[in-house]
Write an enzyme that holds these catalytic residues in place. Sequence first.
Site, PDB file in Angstrom:
ATOM      1  N   ASP A  58       0.926  -1.214  -0.038  1.00 58.18           N
ATOM      2  CA  ASP A  58      -0.076  -0.112   0.019  1.00 58.18           C
ATOM      3  C   ASP A  58       0.876   1.282   0.038  1.00 58.18           C
ATOM      4  O   ASP A  58       2.033   1.236   0.484  1.00 58.18           O
ATOM      5  CB  ASP A  58      -0.719   0.092   1.138  1.00 58.18           C
ATOM      6  CG  ASP A  58      -2.044   0.834   1.061  1.00 58.18           C
ATOM      7  OD1 ASP A  58      -2.316   1.464  -0.089  1.00 58.18           O
ATOM      8  OD2 ASP A  58      -3.005   0.922   1.963  1.00 58.18           O
ATOM      9  N   ASP A  68      -9.645  -4.701   3.925  1.00 51.55           N
ATOM     10  CA  ASP A  68     -10.009  -5.906   4.205  1.00 51.55           C
ATOM     11  C   ASP A  68     -11.599  -5.769   4.487  1.00 51.55           C
ATOM     12  O   ASP A  68     -12.549  -6.727   3.936  1.00 51.55           O
ATOM     13  CB  ASP A  68      -9.407  -6.329   5.364  1.00 51.55           C
ATOM     14  CG  ASP A  68      -7.815  -6.356   5.203  1.00 51.55           C
ATOM     15  OD1 ASP A  68      -7.380  -6.835   4.194  1.00 51.55           O
ATOM     16  OD2 ASP A  68      -7.168  -6.380   6.077  1.00 51.55           O
TER      17      ASP A  68
END
Lengths: 379, 379
Positions: free
Chosen positions: B118, B258
């Site tokens: 990320d 998530d």
Amino acid sequence: MEPTKRVLSVQSHVVHGYVGNKAATFPLQLLGWDVDAINTVQFSNHAGYRSHGGSKTDKGQLIDIFTILEKNEFTQIDALISGYVPGADGLTALADFAAHLKAKNPKLLFVLDPVMGDDGKMYVANDVLPIYRDRLLPLATVITPNWFEVELMTQIQLTSQDSIRLALRSLHFNHGVRNVVVTSVVVREGSQLSDEVTAAGLRAGSSYSINGASYAINFEDEYILCIASSAHEDPSVAPDVYALAAPRIKGYFSGVGDLFSALVLAHFHEAQHANTDGSPPATTLSISPLAQAASRAFYTTHAVLRRTQKHALALAAQSSEDPSSSNAYTDDELDAREPLRRVRRMRTRELRIVQSRNDIIAANNGSIEAMRAWEGFWG
Amino acid sequence: MEPTKRVLSVQSHVVHGYVGNKAATFPLQLLGWDVDAINTVQFSNHAGYRSHGGSKTDKGQLIDIFTILEKNEFTQIDALISGYVPGADGLTALADFAAHLKAKNPKLLFVLDPVMGDDGKMYVANDVLPIYRDRLLPLATVITPNWFEVELMTQIQLTSQDSIRLALRSLHFNHGVRNVVVTSVVVREGSQLSDEVTAAGLRAGSSYSINGASYAINFEDEYILCIASSAHEDPSVAPDVYALAAPRIKGYFSGVGDLFSALVLAHFHEAQHANTDGSPPATTLSISPLAQAASRAFYTTHAVLRRTQKHALALAAQSSEDPSSSNAYTDDELDAREPLRRVRRMRTRELRIVQSRNDIIAANNGSIEAMRAWEGFWG
């Protein structure tokens, strides 16, 4: 902004189905709890299926996690709950950690489910018994043993009001447990205990109200007696004992105790909290905080079991098995011919917890069958 | 009786906080899913805290669990979702198992979050990239990479509409992925992409409606662009591309991807299901099923992030830290003096998922800001 309520839950994890943390976490979250979950095992499924894959979390891994939780200040928790911990080593590590947490915060709510066995069978090694009895019981705020676990810990058989009185006295005064909920004393019609329970007026009514709908209870030959006993700070005052007997739902379901204990925690915390700040919750029952918590837990567990049983029966009716063969042979005989038959039966009996979302929330609002004071219990 | 919807979720587990399965499971359960959760690690907390305890689930343990899931017929699932799997070994085991499940059931909904990094930093080893790209992408129904993961997989930098077009073409046609949701392309005011997004009318309005309450959006200098692209069975028809740009919520929050992926799964399944049986859900948006799912996931994630940010700011305001020292030194300098300072800041940024129960459910009912067709995207 909704306040944070945080519980550390030390229990097993199964990939499929609902025991241990899988049974406890979702209901607690639904009731607003942040659940810090330590998984003491990761198995594909519970042991009742006969075969399972996965592994246990060993003592070193548990201590490693406890150590970092402490270091990162994650131990600022409102409650601790423990369930199945495999082996005396891991249980000792838990006892050490629980003792540390209680020393730091004597008011910590610790709900201990002394998971050792059920239905007269022990499913842990003998050496865990003294750790539960001598190390963990004195630390617990509430314990939620089933009848067999009470018998193991007290060495008293629960066959009568007399024996229950002896066992509770032992737990409260020899083992230092303030609050005891005995979850599933089996009461057989015609037994001494059955007569005593009936005489004390402890039987649930003929229907159960869930979410506004009323479910008739078919009285059968077995009852489950749930007992909630709270000792007072002053030991010369007899503990408050409440109880309720409800018809037993037939069939073996795993994880029921784990679900029940988690619900007791949530509802006991709420009852205590209401007492502390002086403002009662919307629907306080005029019974002890422990009895209120146990009543609500009993109500939700009952709803989940009813839904699960209904689901299992519906699936069984759809199954392709020749009903005549089912009648001609026992389950054990049929299982021996076809090993997956047992697995399939177990699978249909996994608790319908996700589908019971509304019943879990409703226990705080709905009109529920409350436990009753067991008049004259102490004689 | 509520039907069973079952998903197998293969992700990390943390005791404290919300990433991996801890971020995915509760929202899915709240939306009615039975979640079979395989934990690929058990850590005390996510890696952003710098120190963590616990252990990884190794390849042998994963295969052991997969084998018993198959043997006990637990693989009769509606969906599969995967997130962080540590190491190429474990990821290969997952790819083998996913291939097996897809072979048995080609219609299985497989939502793949290719968790590699990320913000321009890879946090897995290089050798997982080819496994994601060559083994897992072709099996996935939907993938939910962030912009950096798209760059890793396609080797194309996402700086303009042109480059996004090339990257999506590569994912759809070279890698065989039918549905792509790119979760967080950062759009800086004044950049080429910013001009293109504005010209295409893809910016969210000036307020967000959550549960009947309206929240003003303060336009700042960065936007997050979310893109949903669905290819057609006939490759000569251009994929449907929808997008929405919303102001970026400042601060680094773990587990957002998530949470988002889990929500995409639930809402995509519902959108598809409605299409299959012919009866639309109560509030179908007139956009593609993928765009509808991404819109709902975006809505809920935004609500959770807003609540989390508000909570973190409220706690920071209560903290005893001298504000003048905060102004005089950078966070890194202050953290170096006092190691727990960083931990405390991270802790306040754990997603407020449990407190967002109503927003998770409301995405199906509330009026939400829907993604918009990206007119003229293919030129």
